[in-house]
Design an enzyme around this catalytic site. Structure first.
Site, PDB file in Angstrom:
ATOM      1  N   PHE A   1       0.852  -1.186   0.000  1.00  0.00           N
ATOM      2  CA  PHE A   1       0.000   0.000   0.000  1.00  0.00           C
ATOM      3  C   PHE A   1       0.889   1.238   0.000  1.00  0.00           C
ATOM      4  O   PHE A   1       1.808   1.347   0.810  1.00  0.00           O
ATOM      5  CB  PHE A   1      -0.962   0.003   1.193  1.00  0.00           C
ATOM      6  CG  PHE A   1      -1.995   1.070   1.037  1.00  0.00           C
ATOM      7  CD1 PHE A   1      -3.038   0.920   0.120  1.00  0.00           C
ATOM      8  CD2 PHE A   1      -1.899   2.259   1.736  1.00  0.00           C
ATOM      9  CE1 PHE A   1      -3.972   1.920  -0.067  1.00  0.00           C
ATOM     10  CE2 PHE A   1      -2.837   3.262   1.549  1.00  0.00           C
ATOM     11  CZ  PHE A   1      -3.870   3.096   0.647  1.00  0.00           C
TER      12      PHE A   1
ATOM     13  N   ASP B   1       0.818  -4.567   8.740  1.00  0.00           N
ATOM     14  CA  ASP B   1      -0.265  -3.623   8.477  1.00  0.00           C
ATOM     15  C   ASP B   1      -1.533  -4.446   8.266  1.00  0.00           C
ATOM     16  O   ASP B   1      -1.639  -5.201   7.294  1.00  0.00           O
ATOM     17  CB  ASP B   1       0.057  -2.775   7.246  1.00  0.00           C
ATOM     18  CG  ASP B   1      -1.032  -1.757   6.948  1.00  0.00           C
ATOM     19  OD1 ASP B   1      -2.152  -1.870   7.491  1.00  0.00           O
ATOM     20  OD2 ASP B   1      -0.762  -0.844   6.142  1.00  0.00           O
TER      21      ASP B   1
ATOM     22  N   TYR C   1     -11.334   2.887   9.489  1.00  0.00           N
ATOM     23  CA  TYR C   1     -12.470   3.304   8.664  1.00  0.00           C
ATOM     24  C   TYR C   1     -12.852   2.309   7.569  1.00  0.00           C
ATOM     25  O   TYR C   1     -13.717   2.598   6.767  1.00  0.00           O
ATOM     26  CB  TYR C   1     -12.240   4.700   8.069  1.00  0.00           C
ATOM     27  CG  TYR C   1     -10.991   4.901   7.238  1.00  0.00           C
ATOM     28  CD1 TYR C   1     -10.922   4.412   5.935  1.00  0.00           C
ATOM     29  CD2 TYR C   1      -9.907   5.613   7.723  1.00  0.00           C
ATOM     30  CE1 TYR C   1      -9.786   4.619   5.162  1.00  0.00           C
ATOM     31  CE2 TYR C   1      -8.765   5.824   6.973  1.00  0.00           C
ATOM     32  CZ  TYR C   1      -8.715   5.329   5.689  1.00  0.00           C
ATOM     33  OH  TYR C   1      -7.592   5.537   4.922  1.00  0.00           O
ATOM     34  N   LYS C   2     -12.190   1.160   7.552  1.00  0.00           N
ATOM     35  CA  LYS C   2     -12.530   0.151   6.546  1.00  0.00           C
ATOM     36  C   LYS C   2     -13.523  -0.847   7.166  1.00  0.00           C
ATOM     37  O   LYS C   2     -14.658  -0.467   7.460  1.00  0.00           O
ATOM     38  CB  LYS C   2     -11.261  -0.507   6.030  1.00  0.00           C
ATOM     39  CG  LYS C   2     -10.328   0.490   5.301  1.00  0.00           C
ATOM     40  CD  LYS C   2      -9.039  -0.170   4.849  1.00  0.00           C
ATOM     41  CE  LYS C   2      -8.075   0.822   4.238  1.00  0.00           C
ATOM     42  NZ  LYS C   2      -8.505   1.342   2.924  1.00  0.00           N
TER      43      LYS C   2
ATOM     44  N   ARG D   1     -12.124  -3.485  -8.092  1.00  0.00           N
ATOM     45  CA  ARG D   1     -11.961  -4.068  -6.766  1.00  0.00           C
ATOM     46  C   ARG D   1     -13.308  -4.077  -6.044  1.00  0.00           C
ATOM     47  O   ARG D   1     -13.990  -3.053  -5.991  1.00  0.00           O
ATOM     48  CB  ARG D   1     -10.940  -3.230  -5.993  1.00  0.00           C
ATOM     49  CG  ARG D   1     -10.500  -3.824  -4.699  1.00  0.00           C
ATOM     50  CD  ARG D   1      -9.422  -2.975  -4.062  1.00  0.00           C
ATOM     51  NE  ARG D   1      -9.966  -1.712  -3.547  1.00  0.00           N
ATOM     52  CZ  ARG D   1      -9.428  -1.031  -2.527  1.00  0.00           C
ATOM     53  NH1 ARG D   1      -8.322  -1.456  -1.951  1.00  0.00           N
ATOM     54  NH2 ARG D   1      -9.967   0.095  -2.111  1.00  0.00           N
TER      55      ARG D   1
END
Lengths: 416, 416
Positions: free
Chosen positions: B130, B201, B226-227, B375
């Site tokens: 990421f 992560d 927030y995911k 995605r």
């Protein structure tokens, strides 16, 4: 002739900022002199947070990054802070905490200096500066390449301590404890004469004491969103970078929101060409949106009227305390000269902690700062002159009747 | 026999997690497959944010740091995250952004290594990790003392690249683009055999893929609020520090909230004796409170049931796309084996960007990732099996009728 309540009511009637009071929710029965620690709730924040949570997040979901313009919140807030600190809109941005922002800009300043000299390694601050500023600088000096060194020098002699070894001067404009103002112009000029850079912490200035960063030639500044700017508890902070540093600035917390093209998802960092290069992670959208409500309240505020009211509030408060509690043992810690004082008044008293608790119990909210300071902050947008009267009535009663001796007031709690 | 809509409705009827759907606000007409980017709104968040803003801030003001226990939010949230990642409650804390937290813990890991060896300087990651993780490590290597060096090695050969020069391995457990899972156990073991530390992560794992940090012996981890944890846009992130590192850990962003006694306001930093030492600035109270609502939703969730549903959702989605759009040019980028896949499915397609836009226009929200990836994320708490059917109906229609050729879908916008 001693001040009386009617004098203060008359000052409220003449106050050109009086209408702002009604834009804030001040609880019934509370006299709030702690807006320098946590600003009051702007009434408009209630509707805004509902919109952001229920509509933008709930209904818009991921689309709101574009459709609700979440992506530009940091810059938009920065542009609204700029006029309060004498900056250009593109020199200011909001993100992260004051502590994190100090680290970023202090590291960036060191990097600028390292490019021309390996000998210029000193970060100069003052003992008793706001603790997190010193702690962050200690962390930076401990971890950064180039062996930077934190040196502290008392305020009175600090300007003379700046020399060719000084890489960066980091000071808080209004001292959190005493309310004393640093002379930004003189210190910044002296630093530049010696080749040093200057980073001003405006946490206790912005929104109460007008600052002219570009007039004084400041290099960097940071400040807090949740004090006089009324951005809400733990609101994002802000950063100022003078235009002349913007295109070359490098900072270590180089996250994707500071990338020139974050959604290309490339492996290599390349900084945004503008102030966004000081950003790091994803914007805290709800917190930033609340902060914007606080900032919007300042849109039409004349900063000189604000400063004038602030000086008048602090002056009348000192006068009242000294008239009504003449032998109570209070020692004025803040400068007596209003031009040298921020929007707060601090008194030392050996029973400071218990006295503050007794006041809070009666709805007069100031705060205590170790070891013996009673601190009262006056947010000029919502503090009324008559509040001074009410507060000092309670204070006089507490002192005359030694109410602070009540053991419940002497038990130490955490207060921020 | 090809899947049909009734099969999926039957799976919903049998779903032990089905009741959670009603705890979220999913907009009418939306099929939301982007909870891996921004989780949906828990209905309870509406009342909570009103309470925090109107009561705790508005009425409680500064007193709420104690009375509403704002001061303990970071630890309280950490303790609620711990069971989702196989950690002890006192090993986890919430603060700042994922990016900032990565910097803190990677720097702390380097410091541990520097105390025993000056030669162990390599931080190992993978290309295509990421982006913000790589960017933050680049910033860290650029600024930190001791000349740390970032090396990237492709996932397939990464484990063999770990050697005596490796100070720290930093990997994202579930790859954000492909959804591929790293073998945490094998990589952590290999790293420890070589004397290296590991930082995971968990941004694309936590809340969808159970993780057992202590079982695998992980040193450090970070993750996103927030995911899949549904903490709200830009929610605070979290950090995990294995108990064995807690009492000695040093990190550079040493702000006052990480101090052993922040309100003593001393000049010298001394870290808190516990996980709080990784804190920096003032807690973002409103954002953290919203995050807590998202976390509370996981309280009674069986993580193995969650993982089972997640694997089943992704499996059925792949099957449906392949059955209904057999010659549309989609190439499965995610692993076909569900055990090797997180809670997302990615397909490559040369017209990926336009196809995603056409889907969004019809209320099917997935996202696009450069250069050609469609995605789709499946948050098992609120995605229904029948949603798969609806989404693939639209996808088949878009592909059969070449609706992605519409020029309005081909104009590039920012999508986060």
């Amino acid at each position: 002739m001693p001040l009386n309540r009617d004098d203060l009511l008359e000052l409220d009637r003449q106050d050109p900022l009086a209408d702002h009071r009604d834009a804030f929710d001040i609880p019934e029965g509370v006299i709030y002199f702690d807006g320098n620690s946590l600003g009051a709730l702007p009434k408009a924040a209630k509707g805004r947070v509902r919109e952001v949570v229920e509509q933008q997040w709930g209904q818009g979901l991921i689309r709101s990054w574009n459709e609700a313009d979440w992506i530009n919140l940091p810059q938009r807030l920065g542009a609204k802070i700029a006029p309060l600190i004498g900056a250009q809109p593109h020199e200011v941005i909001s993100a992260d905490s004051t502590s994190v922002n100090l680290f970023k800009l202090a590291a960036a300043a060191l990097r600028i200096q390292q490019q021309t000299s390996r000998e210029r390694r000193v970060i100069l601050s003052e003992p008793g500066n706001f603790p997190t500023d010193l702690y962050m600088l200690q962390g930076l000096c401990d971890f950064a390449a180039g062996e930077p060194e934190l040196v502290t020098e008392p305020a009175d002699s600090l300007i003379d301590r700046i020399d060719e070894s000084t890489a960066l001067v980091v000071l808080t404009h209004v001292h959190y404890k005493s309310g004393r103002l640093h002379d930004m112009t003189a210190i910044t000029r002296r630093a530049h004469e010696c080749g040093a850079l200057v980073l001003w912490d405006l946490s206790h200035s912005t929104g109460a004491v007008p600052v002219e960063l570009n007039d004084v030639g400041a290099d960097f500044a940071i400040g807090c969103g949740y004090k006089y700017l009324n951005g809400g508890p733990g609101a994002p902070a802000f950063m100022f970078v003078a235009e002349r540093h913007l295109s070359t600035l490098q900072q270590p917390l180089s996250g994707w929101f500071g990338h020139e093209s974050p959604f290309d998802m490339r492996d290599d960092y390349a900084p945004a060409p503008d102030i966004r290069r000081v950003l790091t992670g994803t914007t805290s959208v709800v917190a930033a949106s609340l902060f914007e409500v606080g900032l919007d309240r300042f849109r039409d505020v004349d900063m000189f009227a604000l400063r004038k009211k602030s000086m008048s509030l602090t002056e009348h408060f000192i006068q009242l305390v000294e008239e009504r509690c003449p032998n109570a043992g209070f020692e004025l810690v803040s400068p007596r000269e209003p031009q040298q004082r921020g929007s707060q008044v601090s008194f030392a008293h050996p029973e400071g902690y218990a006295i503050v608790q007794a006041l809070i119990d009666r709805g007069v909210i100031g705060d205590y700062r170790s070891p013996d300071i009673l601190r009262f902050g006056f947010a000029p947008l919502y503090v009324q002159y008559v509040d001074l009267w009410g507060a000092v009535e309670h204070l006089a009663d507490i002192m005359c009747n030694r109410l602070w001796e009540n053991p419940q007031y002497r038990h130490r709690r955490q207060v921020t």
